[in-house]
Design an enzyme around this catalytic site. Structure first.
Site, short mmCIF file in Angstrom:
data_model
loop_
_atom_site.label_atom_id
_atom_site.label_comp_id
_atom_site.label_asym_id
_atom_site.label_seq_id
_atom_site.Cartn_x
_atom_site.Cartn_y
_atom_site.Cartn_z
N LYS A 243 -6.95 -5.10 -2.94
CA LYS A 243 -7.71 -5.67 -1.82
C LYS A 243 -8.65 -4.62 -1.24
O LYS A 243 -8.40 -3.42 -1.40
CB LYS A 243 -6.74 -6.19 -0.75
CG LYS A 243 -5.86 -5.08 -0.21
CD LYS A 243 -4.81 -5.57 0.73
CE LYS A 243 -3.94 -4.43 1.22
NZ LYS A 243 -4.65 -3.39 1.96
N ASP B 33 0.79 -1.25 0.00
CA ASP B 33 0.00 0.00 0.00
C ASP B 33 0.82 1.30 0.00
O ASP B 33 0.50 2.23 0.75
CB ASP B 33 -0.97 0.01 1.20
CG ASP B 33 -1.98 -1.13 1.18
OD1 ASP B 33 -1.90 -1.98 0.27
OD2 ASP B 33 -2.84 -1.18 2.07
N CYS C 170 -2.06 -2.59 7.66
CA CYS C 170 -1.93 -3.53 6.54
C CYS C 170 -0.63 -4.33 6.56
O CYS C 170 -0.62 -5.50 6.18
CB CYS C 170 -2.13 -2.80 5.23
SG CYS C 170 -3.85 -2.24 5.07
C1 VGL Z 1 -4.72 0.83 5.76
C2 VGL Z 1 -6.26 1.79 7.13
C3 VGL Z 1 -7.24 1.62 6.19
C4 VGL Z 1 -3.29 0.40 5.55
C5 VGL Z 1 -5.68 0.64 4.80
O1 VGL Z 1 -2.85 0.30 4.38
O2 VGL Z 1 -2.58 0.19 6.57
N1 VGL Z 1 -5.02 1.37 6.93
N2 VGL Z 1 -6.94 1.04 5.02
#
Ligand code: VGL
Ligand code: ZN
Length: 243
Positions: free
Chosen positions: A144, A46, A189
Site C-alpha cells: 500500500k 508493516d 497504520c
Molecule cells: C506508517 C507513517 C508513515 C505506519 C507508514 O506504518 O504506521 N506511519 N507510513
C-alpha cells in the site's frame, strides 16, 4: 442465530469482562481465551525494517513486536501481511515538498498529510519485512502507498478515502468477518486499518502489546479514543489462546 451470538460472545465479549472479573492470570480467564476460527484473520501491519531501530522511520521498540507476533500467528488460520510500499519521491515524504521538514504537515487534495522522512521505498532493504518475522501461514501480502500522490496508512483504503486496496473484498470472499490487527505503528497504520475494518463491516480488535506507536503530538491517545468510539476492541496477546 444462536451459533453466531455465542461466537460473538467468545470472540469479542469475554476478554474485557474476564480481565475485570477474574484478572488476566486466573484459570477462569484462561479458559475463556479467544480461539481464532476460519472466519477470523490476523492482520500483521508493516513490520518492516524502516519502522525499527536502524530504519528510516524508527518506531521506539518496534522490533519487540516480532516474537509476540510470531507466537500469535500460530494461533490463526488466516494471516495477512502488509507492507508500506512507497515510490521514490512519494507525496508523503517531506523531501518532496520544498521548505518542509519531516513531521510537519501539509494540505493535499484529500486533506492533511503528515510529512515523513523518506521511508519504505519499493524494493529497498528498508521496505523488507523483518528477517526474524516468521509467518509461514501468511496467505496474502498487501502492499500500500504505491500511488505517487496518495498515502495509505490503512490496509483497506487509501488516504483519499475512495481507492480500495481490495482487502475487504478478499476477506469477504474468504468468509472472514473478524480481524485482529497488530504491527506498526499503533497510532497510524494499525489504527487506520482497524477503523477502516469497522467501516467495511468487520469486527475488529487491536492487540496492544503486539504494536508500538509513533506518538506524534498526542496521536496515540487520539487513535485509541477514535478506535474505542468506532467499536474497535483493545486486547492483549495473552487474550488469544496459544497453540
Ligand atoms: C506508517 C507513517 C508513515 C505506519 C507508514 O506504518 O504506521 N506511519 N507510513
Ligand atoms: Zn508510509
Amino acid at each position: 442465530m444462536k451459533t453466531v451470538q455465542r461466537r460473538e460472545f467468545i470472540q469479542f465479549g469475554v476478554a474485557g469482562v474476564g480481565t475485570i472479573a477474574f484478572g488476566a492470570t486466573s484459570a477462569a480467564f484462561a479458559a475463556a481465551a479467544i480461539k481464532p476460527d476460519a472466519r477470523t484473520a490476523l492482520l500483521v501491519i508493516d513490520v518492516q525494517n524502516c519502522f525499527v531501530t536502524g530504519g528510516t522511520l524508527p518506531v521506539k521498540g518496534g522490533e519487540e513486536v516480532v516474537p509476540v507476533i510470531n507466537k500469535l500467528a500460530a494461533s490463526f488460520e488466516n494471516v495477512i501481511v502488509t507492507q508500506d510500499w512507497h515510490t521514490p519521491g512519494h507525496v508523503s515524504f517531506a523531501s518532496a515538498h520544498a521548505g518542509k521538514k519531516p513531521f510537519e504537515t501539509t494540505k493535499l487534495g484529500y486533506g492533511n498529510q503528515v510529512l515523513w522522512p523518506d521511508h519504505c521505498v519499493q524494493g529497498s532493504t528498508d521496505a523488507a519485512l523483518l528477517k526474524d518475522l516468521s509467518l509461514p501461514k501468511a496467505q496474502l501480502v498487501i502492499r500500500k502507498g504505491y500511488h505517487q500522490g496518495t498515502d495509505s496508512y490503512s490496509a483497506f483504503m487509501e488516504a483519499d478515502g475512495k481507492t480500495s486496496t481490495g482487502l475487504a473484498a478478499y476477506l469477504k470472499a474468504h468468509g472472514v468477518d473478524s480481524v485482529y490487527v497488530c504491527g506498526l505503528a499503533t497510532d497510524f497504520c494499525v489504527a487506520w486499518t482497524a477503523l477502516d475494518a469497522r467501516k467495511a463491516g468487520f469486527k475488529a480488535a487491536v492487540i496492544e502489546d503486539a504494536t508500538r506507536a509513533i506518538d506524534l503530538n498526542g496521536s496515540l491517545k487520539a487513535a485509541w479514543d477514535k478506535m474505542a468510539k468506532a467499536g474497535v476492541k483493545r486486547i492483549q496477546s495473552g487474550d488469544i489462546a496459544a497453540v
